[in-house]
Design an enzyme around this catalytic site. Structure first.
Site, PDB file in Angstrom:
ATOM      1  N   HIS A 198      -4.036  -8.957   4.008  1.00  0.00           N
ATOM      2  CA  HIS A 198      -5.484  -8.937   4.206  1.00  0.00           C
ATOM      3  C   HIS A 198      -5.881  -9.792   5.405  1.00  0.00           C
ATOM      4  O   HIS A 198      -5.338 -10.875   5.606  1.00  0.00           O
ATOM      5  CB  HIS A 198      -6.202  -9.480   2.961  1.00  0.00           C
ATOM      6  CG  HIS A 198      -6.155  -8.545   1.793  1.00  0.00           C
ATOM      7  ND1 HIS A 198      -6.178  -8.975   0.489  1.00  0.00           N
ATOM      8  CD2 HIS A 198      -6.079  -7.192   1.739  1.00  0.00           C
ATOM      9  CE1 HIS A 198      -6.126  -7.935  -0.319  1.00  0.00           C
ATOM     10  NE2 HIS A 198      -6.066  -6.849   0.415  1.00  0.00           N
ATOM     11  N   LYS A 213      -1.853  -1.866   7.210  1.00  0.00           N
ATOM     12  CA  LYS A 213      -3.186  -1.369   7.520  1.00  0.00           C
ATOM     13  C   LYS A 213      -3.951  -2.383   8.356  1.00  0.00           C
ATOM     14  O   LYS A 213      -4.158  -3.521   7.931  1.00  0.00           O
ATOM     15  CB  LYS A 213      -3.947  -1.086   6.226  1.00  0.00           C
ATOM     16  CG  LYS A 213      -5.355  -0.556   6.434  1.00  0.00           C
ATOM     17  CD  LYS A 213      -6.045  -0.368   5.092  1.00  0.00           C
ATOM     18  CE  LYS A 213      -7.488   0.085   5.272  1.00  0.00           C
ATOM     19  NZ  LYS A 213      -8.186   0.195   3.963  1.00  0.00           N
ATOM     20  N   ARG A 259       0.857  -1.185   0.000  1.00  0.00           N
ATOM     21  CA  ARG A 259       0.000   0.000   0.000  1.00  0.00           C
ATOM     22  C   ARG A 259       0.897   1.241   0.000  1.00  0.00           C
ATOM     23  O   ARG A 259       2.058   1.188   0.395  1.00  0.00           O
ATOM     24  CB  ARG A 259      -0.898   0.023   1.227  1.00  0.00           C
ATOM     25  CG  ARG A 259      -1.854  -1.163   1.331  1.00  0.00           C
ATOM     26  CD  ARG A 259      -2.659  -1.070   2.620  1.00  0.00           C
ATOM     27  NE  ARG A 259      -3.648  -2.128   2.745  1.00  0.00           N
ATOM     28  CZ  ARG A 259      -3.430  -3.285   3.383  1.00  0.00           C
ATOM     29  NH1 ARG A 259      -2.241  -3.526   3.941  1.00  0.00           N
ATOM     30  NH2 ARG A 259      -4.389  -4.197   3.455  1.00  0.00           N
ATOM     31  N   TYR A 283      -9.358  -8.675  -5.360  1.00  0.00           N
ATOM     32  CA  TYR A 283      -8.206  -8.035  -5.991  1.00  0.00           C
ATOM     33  C   TYR A 283      -7.773  -8.748  -7.265  1.00  0.00           C
ATOM     34  O   TYR A 283      -6.899  -8.251  -7.981  1.00  0.00           O
ATOM     35  CB  TYR A 283      -7.022  -8.008  -5.023  1.00  0.00           C
ATOM     36  CG  TYR A 283      -7.062  -6.870  -4.029  1.00  0.00           C
ATOM     37  CD1 TYR A 283      -8.115  -6.754  -3.128  1.00  0.00           C
ATOM     38  CD2 TYR A 283      -6.054  -5.928  -3.985  1.00  0.00           C
ATOM     39  CE1 TYR A 283      -8.156  -5.718  -2.218  1.00  0.00           C
ATOM     40  CE2 TYR A 283      -6.080  -4.887  -3.072  1.00  0.00           C
ATOM     41  CZ  TYR A 283      -7.138  -4.788  -2.191  1.00  0.00           C
ATOM     42  OH  TYR A 283      -7.169  -3.766  -1.292  1.00  0.00           O
ATOM     43  N   HIS A 294      -3.258   2.079  -5.827  1.00  0.00           N
ATOM     44  CA  HIS A 294      -4.055   0.907  -5.465  1.00  0.00           C
ATOM     45  C   HIS A 294      -4.337   0.035  -6.686  1.00  0.00           C
ATOM     46  O   HIS A 294      -4.461  -1.189  -6.572  1.00  0.00           O
ATOM     47  CB  HIS A 294      -5.360   1.341  -4.809  1.00  0.00           C
ATOM     48  CG  HIS A 294      -5.986   0.278  -3.965  1.00  0.00           C
ATOM     49  ND1 HIS A 294      -5.481  -0.094  -2.734  1.00  0.00           N
ATOM     50  CD2 HIS A 294      -7.064  -0.527  -4.172  1.00  0.00           C
ATOM     51  CE1 HIS A 294      -6.216  -1.068  -2.221  1.00  0.00           C
ATOM     52  NE2 HIS A 294      -7.184  -1.349  -3.082  1.00  0.00           N
ATOM     53  N   ARG A 310      -1.548  -2.267  -7.008  1.00  0.00           N
ATOM     54  CA  ARG A 310      -1.697  -3.346  -6.017  1.00  0.00           C
ATOM     55  C   ARG A 310      -2.633  -4.435  -6.557  1.00  0.00           C
ATOM     56  O   ARG A 310      -2.367  -5.632  -6.398  1.00  0.00           O
ATOM     57  CB  ARG A 310      -2.221  -2.742  -4.714  1.00  0.00           C
ATOM     58  CG  ARG A 310      -2.388  -3.679  -3.543  1.00  0.00           C
ATOM     59  CD  ARG A 310      -2.622  -2.827  -2.294  1.00  0.00           C
ATOM     60  NE  ARG A 310      -3.362  -3.535  -1.261  1.00  0.00           N
ATOM     61  CZ  ARG A 310      -2.804  -4.314  -0.335  1.00  0.00           C
ATOM     62  NH1 ARG A 310      -1.501  -4.531  -0.341  1.00  0.00           N
ATOM     63  NH2 ARG A 310      -3.552  -4.900   0.583  1.00  0.00           N
TER      64      ARG A 310
END
Length: 361
Positions: A324, A211, A183, A333, A298, A301
């Site tokens: 995740h 995150k 990220r 994704y 993103h 990503r």
């Protein structure tokens, strides 16, 4: 932040007075806050989520269990048109309401019906929920050939860049998004000490500011420098990083510095996410103009996840790489080619045939 004492919401009778209705509604909100706190969310996050629910309740003007999708329609429209809130802020408030009503429906549907006679519904439905990462329409990234074109042309242009050092830094950051799916904030928060070439076959990046989901704070992880990320990092450290300043060997010096200097120490500050976003935007405009204004950090990503999956990485490994909490997030994704079913079927047949021939040998 202190939570209110939560009484049992189970009761054998209907709510009779306005005070009882108000107390019951307060207890439902307290249960929502308590559930988030129990899940490990920070006090600040719980307070913000609670404030969003209270704001909706005040807008509604009647008990929260009576709300329906039409009420959410009015609320979200009011937030945009009257309060002039940004799209991202409105999305965040909608997510909060969706989580609040999910909890009420799953845990307290029976209690609410017994006490009030109402049947709970989810007011954030498929028609009014904003398009975002949680509710989202897929962010389909460029294909492999387009990404190779972008980064190949970008790399060749670096020696001629007007400001070589920031241009090389922006390329380095974007390459980490492309190759190992970091990220943007995880990237900019890396320090020199976070590169651990002694770990594993390729070395690993210690992502200390991963995150955390729903306000749980940073979620650190070790990211292996696969997919040629090790060569990229070595190029950055050997050829570029030391040209910024003399403190490049300090463990807590930023891996990706800004052009600006700290007035106290004289060393370079940490790069901001705005500079990295702008660097990618300029490169896309120059080297992949068909994606101008459409390719974000993103998006790279997402490309990383799709590319690694198509080259054989399993979903659990991808989940760990991307950081995740839930496998279902990882699956969103992955964007595969139109012929992926045919190719998977052919690969499966080839493996079966190989096992059959090996058994006859």
């Amino acid at each position: 932040m202190g939570l209110a004492v939560v009484r049992s919401i189970g009761a054998p009778r209907r709510l009779a007075t306005a005070g009882e209705v108000e107390d019951f509604e307060q207890e439902l909100v307290d249960q929502f806050s308590l559930a988030m706190s129990g899940a490990g969310s920070t006090d600040a996050y719980v307070a913000a989520e609670r404030a969003n629910v209270v704001e909706f309740a005040r807008f509604l003007g009647r008990p929260v269990w009576t709300a329906g999708p039409e009420d959410a329609d009015r609320f979200l429209t009011w937030l945009r048109g009257h309060r002039l809130l940004s799209k991202k802020t409105v999305e965040s408030k909608a997510k909060t309401l969706a989580r609040f009503y999910d909890l009420l429906i799953v845990r307290y549907q029976g209690d609410v019906h017994a006490l009030t006679g109402h049947v709970l519904v989810q007011p954030i439905d498929e028609f009014n929920r904003p398009g975002s990462a949680e509710f989202e329409a897929a962010r389909v990234p460029p294909n492999e050939a387009e990404i190779d074109m972008l980064f190949g042309s970008w790399a060749r242009s670096l020696p001629d860049a007007r400001k070589y050092l920031p241009a090389a830094r922006d390329y380095m950051a974007a390459s980490l998004w492309r190759r190992v799916g970091l990220r943007i904030n995880e990237t900019r928060m890396l320090d020199m000490r976070d590169w651990r070439p002694d770990l594993g076959a390729h070395g690993k990046l210690h992502v200390r500011f991963g995150k955390g989901s729903r306000g749980r704070g940073p979620k650190p992880r070790l990211v292996p420098a696969i997919n040629a990320a090790d060569a990229l990092i070595n190029w950055w450290l050997v050829d570029v990083r030391h040209q910024f300043d003399d403190d490049w060997q300090a463990p807590d010096a930023p891996l990706l510095p800004s052009e600006r200097r700290d007035t106290m120490t004289g060393g370079h500050l940490r790069v901001g996410d705005g500079a990295l976003r702008a660097g990618l935007a300029r490169a896309v405009e120059l080297h992949l103009p068909s994606w101008t204004g459409r390719l974000s950090p993103h998006g790279l990503r997402h490309f990383c996840a799709s590319d690694l999956y198509q080259h054989g990485m399993d979903l659990k490994a991808l989940q760990d790489l991307l950081g995740h909490s839930w496998l279902s997030t990882t699956t969103r994704y992955i964007h595969v080619h139109e012929d992926h079913i045919e190719r998977s079927w052919a690969d499966g047949n080839q493996r079966s045939a190989g096992r059959l021939l090996a058994g006859k040998g």
